[in-house]
Design a protein around this motif. Structure first.
Motif, short mmCIF file in Angstrom:
data_model
loop_
_atom_site.label_atom_id
_atom_site.label_comp_id
_atom_site.label_asym_id
_atom_site.label_seq_id
_atom_site.Cartn_x
_atom_site.Cartn_y
_atom_site.Cartn_z
N LYS A 1057 0.83 -1.22 0.00
CA LYS A 1057 0.00 0.00 0.00
C LYS A 1057 0.86 1.26 0.00
O LYS A 1057 0.57 2.23 -0.72
CB LYS A 1057 -0.91 0.01 1.23
N GLN A 1061 0.78 4.10 -2.80
CA GLN A 1061 0.41 5.49 -2.49
C GLN A 1061 1.51 6.46 -2.85
O GLN A 1061 1.28 7.48 -3.49
CB GLN A 1061 0.12 5.60 -0.99
N ILE A 1086 -4.41 -4.13 -2.02
CA ILE A 1086 -4.43 -2.66 -1.93
C ILE A 1086 -5.85 -2.18 -1.62
O ILE A 1086 -6.06 -1.29 -0.80
CB ILE A 1086 -3.95 -2.03 -3.26
N SER A 1087 -6.84 -2.83 -2.28
CA SER A 1087 -8.20 -2.32 -2.10
C SER A 1087 -8.80 -2.76 -0.77
O SER A 1087 -9.74 -2.14 -0.28
CB SER A 1087 -9.08 -2.80 -3.26
#
Length: 1089
Positions: A1057, A1061, A1086-1087
């Motif tokens: 993540k 980002q 990630i989601s």
């Protein structure tokens, strides 16, 4: 009263029930009269009918046994005189026998010194010039001594002198027989002053046995027990004569003109000697003579037109008929494998085995295969590492032999290899599975005996395949289900049910599609009650237990309650120890899947199991009693009425005895297995059901604790295991509900159990039991940690026991008395025992503050380090560096651990560094792990050694080919970085490390690797971002991988993540280079919030 009594006794021998009942009532009346004692004396010495004289003697014996104190002194004295007089004038052997038993009971109350006339009679008769008097005197001596060996101790030297004379009396075999039995009875009680006399008797003992064999083989077989007694109680008596004894036993064992039971006795003496004193056997160069003598027995062809028992068509495959010389010969080789260094054994054994395997004679080939089969358990490491492929090839070739006898032996050998030579043997899956399946399909279904052997091999092989079984599942399950549904033969059904259990052990959840039809079949078998279904039902319960443990909670839970009910219904309606035992295992398995289903039934379940532990059923005591009369119809309300009670006892003559006081006893195996399984199940159920089991914990513990000195080793082993489980169960209850009373209950349990374990390790003779106790103690320390050490002396006691085992001082190791021990070579199981002890050291290290443990660790470390020498076996070297690594890992988690690890580093570094250069991958692997743990545990103290360690690792990385070692190199480098990041040149180290990701074999180390990556990303993100591509690729292998723990998956997801980002362009580039499936895993991570 005398005539009246004689009349009653003669009526008791009539074949008419009414007469007997009337006589019984009169006898009860007579017994209330104190004059009964003199009257019985009169009948015993005066009746003309020997049967009545014997009855009177038996009655007196029961009276004396229970009520000696109540007999008046005058009656006692006259009884002493009458018995001896009756004995001397008696001509009937049966009556003499009963009279000598009466004397034996009287001596128990009187002690020999208070009955000088007895000693005088023994002295005169045994030295009489009349051979018959000598026989009778020795009979009396034997009975009196067997039941009172200790009170006669002052007379032992005199007795031994008598024996050495009697043993020369070769023309009087009965005298020899009673003399040897008496010698056997006192052997365990002799002390040092009798040693020399005992030793000097042995040669004439052997000659006497030779004469006894000519006269009476059954008596000779019983008399040969003397060797076992001598070996067990005082080996130093036997050692000077071991060679003579072995040659004598081999001569008897090889003599085909003698009875099987005598030959079996002789050969089992040899097996017993090897078990107790393998070093003496090797030292006196007896290995070769033993092998030369037993091979002809092992390969003998049965008489024309007959088969060996295991080749009979109706053989049930459970090896019940073990009492033949051929089986004993195989057992001797089995015992050698378990108790001798493999190198020494193979050097002498293999040429003999190979000659048999190459022979034209099929029984020679069979013998050669049996020999390979029985080596597998004791010499597993040696075979796995040095000769597996050649031995497997031999066995596979035998499966296409023209003779079924040879094929059967080949199947047995393959089954043994599959059981004991894991994991290597499973690597031959693609060769063996088609061979076994083809063999099974070509088996003639009519020959159930042979099909049984094929199933045995297949099952043992499949059991350990794991996921590798997948390609064969459709064929396997089709075969098994068709056997369940289509065949009429119950034995074939039973084999198929058993095989499904083995398949489930390997396939686990892969079996789900086949689960419904299997369950339907099993339920069908378990709800019938006909007798012939019994063994199919036991097998169905066993397989149901395996399914409960393997198929997965979700699939099995809905059936759990029904399974428990099925089990309870069966044991309510059928009284069969095997069936009950299998229900215990089923409840145990269900408790691991859905403990709540068991809770309502715990009362019923524990009641049955505790009854099984209390029961003496199936145990036959060998009492000296002859069952004289049978009780017909006795139901006594009045227990205070001694006279009546005595009559009942006499009529039954079945004396209540404590199991531990009996001369010996035989046990039916089913009842032994039931006790063993009851212990195992109680322990597991207690742990799984936790708080619900609390009301039953104390009563279960009491009953299991009683089993700790049960005569059969498997029951003892299971009892100790359950005691450990009870401690862990109580600890779990306390953790979930930390009240003071739960804590006290735990400490109280530990205070009983741990001392019991330590005592057992020191004194228990059976190596397997000691291994099990060490393993259980380790699991208790692992679970209960510092609670075990609340008692201040515990740490010292446990450390000292570990030290004693490592120094081979425990009773099962020969008590440290062995002659010069050539350290380097030992039996594999002896080495395993040391490993179980060594595994306790890291557990101690992680349970107490380092400063408390330091003095003990200083004592123990040299014993572990000495096994890392290059001259030691691979198993020893691997154990040594592995244990060092685990100790260091443990020190990393306790207070003061860093300082202690730092102080030890100078001693341990050289051993671990040398280990990284070992020829064996496992030793290298453990050494690398140890170095990583040292860096982590000792922290800044070892920074000065970093350059040297890094150069060792970088050399290894360039040439290492073993995947597990490479994984551990990565992890060790990560541990160094985590411990002292500024001491590692990250620019050079990190790219080389990341290049080796993802980990291929040692999935647990992902935890270390990803903790390190996360830490580096926080500390020096630029460096990590530069290596993003391989790190992202490695993460895609970790996410959603069931072999990686949750925590590590979370760490990895967090890192991904961050990348997504803060460095989205680099991250997208890294993503797109991956296959679709892995991209999907990353996107999902990630989601996920």
């Amino acid at each position: 009263m005398t005539e009246e009594l004689e009349q009653i006794l003669s009526q008791l021998t009539q074949p008419d029930n009414a007469v007997i009942q009337q006589a019984t009532a009169q006898l009860k009346q007579a017994f209330k009269d104190p004059a009964i004692i003199p009257a019985l004396c009169a009948v015993m010495s005066g009746s003309q009918n020997p049967q009545i004289r014997q009855s009177a003697a038996v009655m007196l014996r029961l009276r004396v046994k229970k009520h000696w104190k109540k007999i008046s002194p005058n009656d006692r004295e006259s009884l002493k005189a009458v018995v001896l007089q009756a004995f001397m004038q008696e001509a009937e052997h049966t009556v003499q026998h009963s009279l000598s038993q009466l004397c034996a009971v009287m001596v128990k109350h009187e002690t020999p010194d208070r009955w000088p006339a007895l000693l005088q009679l023994l002295n005169q008769s045994t030295k009489s010039s009349n051979p018959h008097d000598r026989q009778v005197g020795l009979l009396l001596l034997n009975k009196v001594m067997e039941s009172n060996p200790e009170p006669f101790k002052p007379h032992y030297c005199q007795l031994l002198q008598l024996f050495s004379t009697v043993l020369q009396d070769h023309n009087n075999p009965t005298a020899l027989y009673y003399c040897i039995l008496t010698l056997t009875a006192i052997t365990a009680y002799t002390g040092t002053e009798e040693m020399n006399l005992m030793r000097s008797i042995i040669p004439s003992l052997i000659v006497a046995l030779k004469h006894l064999i000519k006269a009476d083989q059954d008596q000779a077989s019983e008399a040969m027990e003397v060797f076992n007694e001598l070996m067990e109680s005082e080996v130093s008596i036997i050692v000077p004569h071991v060679t003579e004894m072995v040659h004598f036993c081999l001569e008897v064992g090889s003599d085909t003109t003698l009875s099987d039971s005598l030959r079996v006795k002789a050969l089992s003496c040899i097996a017993f000697l090897i078990k107790l004193k393998s070093k003496t056997v090797l030292k006196q160069k007896l290995l070769n003579p033993i092998l030369q003598a037993i091979f002809p027995v092992l390969v003998a062809a049965p008489p024309p037109g007959e088969h060996d028992p295991e080749d009979e068509e109706d053989d049930s495959g459970d090896g019940t008929d073990n009492d033949n010389p051929k089986h004993c010969a195989a057992q001797i080789i089995d015992t050698m494998a378990l108790h001798m260094p493999p190198e020494k054994l193979f050097q002498q054994l293999m040429p003999l085995a190979q000659a048999c395997l190459a022979s034209e004679n099929s029984y020679q080939r069979k013998g050669g295969l049996m020999c390979l089969a029985v080596l597998a358990e004791g010499c597993a490491d040696h075979i796995r590492t040095k000769m597996l492929s050649s031995m497997l090839q031999t066995v596979c070739q035998s499966l296409s032999d023209s003779d079924q006898v040879v094929r059967s032996a080949g199947l047995f050998a393959l089954g043994q290899f599959s059981e004991h030579l894991q994991p290597e043997v499973s690597k031959y899956c693609s060769d063996l599975m088609p061979l076994l399946l083809g063999y099974l399909s070509s088996c003639n279904q009519a020959k159930v005996g042979h099909v049984t052997k094929a199933f045995y091999a297949l099952e043992n092989f499949m059991e350990n395949l794991g996921a590798d079984i997948e390609p064969y599942l459709p064929t396997l399950m089709e075969t098994m289900l068709s056997a369940l549904n289509n065949t009429e033969n119950l034995k074939i059904k039973e084999l198929a049910v058993s095989a499904i259990g083995a398949i489930a052990n390997a396939a686990k959840e892969l079996l789900v599609p086949y689960f419904p039809p299997v369950i339907e079949s099993l339920k069908g078998f378990l709800t019938t009650t006909t007798e012939e279904m019994r063994s199919l039902q036991t097998q169905s319960l066993d397989t149901l237990s395996v399914l409960a443990r393997t198929i997965g909670k979700d699939v099995f839970s809905p059936l759990a309650a029904e399974c428990v009910r099925l089990g309870l219904n069966l044991t309510d309606t059928i009284d069969d120890p095997d069936l009950r035992r299998c229900t215990y295992s089923l409840y145990s398995a269900v408790s691991t899947v859905s403990p709540d289903c068991l809770t309502p039934h715990l009362t019923a379940i524990t009641t049955v199991m505790l009854l099984a532990l209390k029961s003496n059923e199936g145990i036959t005591a060998h009492l000296e009693e002859d069952k004289t009369f049978v009780l017909l119809d006795e139901d006594d309300d009045d227990d205070n009425n001694e006279g009546e009670k005595d009559v009942d006892d006499f009529l039954e003559d079945d004396t209540e005895t404590d199991i531990h006081d009996v001369a010996g006893f035989s046990v039916e195996n089913a009842y032994i297995d039931e006790k063993e399984d009851a212990c195992d199940a109680l322990g597991e159920i207690a742990f799984s059901t936790g708080v619900a089991f609390q009301p039953f914990l104390e009563s279960s513990f009491q009953q299991v604790y009683e089993m700790r000195d049960f005569p059969h080793e498997d029951v003892r082993r299971a009892a100790f295991g359950a005691m450990g489980q009870f401690c862990r169960a109580q600890h779990k209850v306390w953790m979930e509900n930390p009240t003071e009373s739960n804590h006290q209950a735990l400490l109280k349990l530990l205070d009983v159990v741990i001392p019991c374990f330590l005592e057992t390790v020191r004194t228990e003779q059976e190596r397997q039991v000691v291994m099990a106790v060490l393993e259980t103690m380790n699991s208790v320390i692992k679970s209960c940690k510092e609670e075990v050490f609340k008692n201040p002396s515990r740490l010292k006691e446990i450390s000292y026991v570990i030290r004693d085992v490592l120094k081979k001082k425990a009773a099962c190791q020969g008590g440290g008395v062995d002659e010069a021990d050539d350290e380097e070579q030992q039996a594999e199981y002896d080495a395993m025992l040391l490993e179980f002890a060594g595994e306790g050291i890291p557990l101690l290290a992680s349970s107490v503050p380092a400063d408390q443990f330091a003095p003990f660790l200083n004592d123990l470390l040299p014993l572990i380090m000495s096994k890392a020498k290059s001259s030691c076996t691979v198993a020893d070297r691997s154990f040594s560096v592995g244990t060092i690594g685990e100790i260091l890992q443990a020190l990393g988690s306790v207070s003061g651990g860093q300082g202690l690890a730092g102080r030890l580093s100078n001693r341990l570094l050289p051993v671990l560094v040398a280990g990284t250069k070992d020829s064996d991958a496992e030793v290298r692997n453990n050494s690398v792990f140890g170095l990583g743990c040292l860096a982590q545990a000792a922290g800044p103290i070892v920074v000065t050694d970093y350059p040297m360690m890094l150069s060792v690792f970088s050399n290894l990385l360039t040439k290492e080919s073993d995947l597990r070692v490479i994984d551990n190199l990565c992890a060790a480098l990560c541990r160094m970085i985590l411990s002292n990041v500024e001491a590692v040149p990250l620019e050079q180290v990190l790219p080389a490390l990341v290049d080796r990701l993802p980990l291929k074999e040692d999935m647990e180390e992902n935890k270390t690797v990803f903790s390190c990556m996360a830490m580096l990303y926080t500390n020096s993100p630029a460096l990590v971002v530069k290596l993003m591509k391989p790190i992202v690729a490695a993460s895609s292998h970790v996410l959603g991988n069931k072999d990686v723990d949750e925590e590590t998956q979370t760490t990895s997801a967090m890192l991904i993540k961050q990348f997504a980002q803060h460095h989205s362009a680099d991250f997208q580039a890294a993503m797109t280079s991956l296959p679709g499936e892995q991209q999907a895993k990353l996107s999902a991570a990630i989601s996920a919030s």
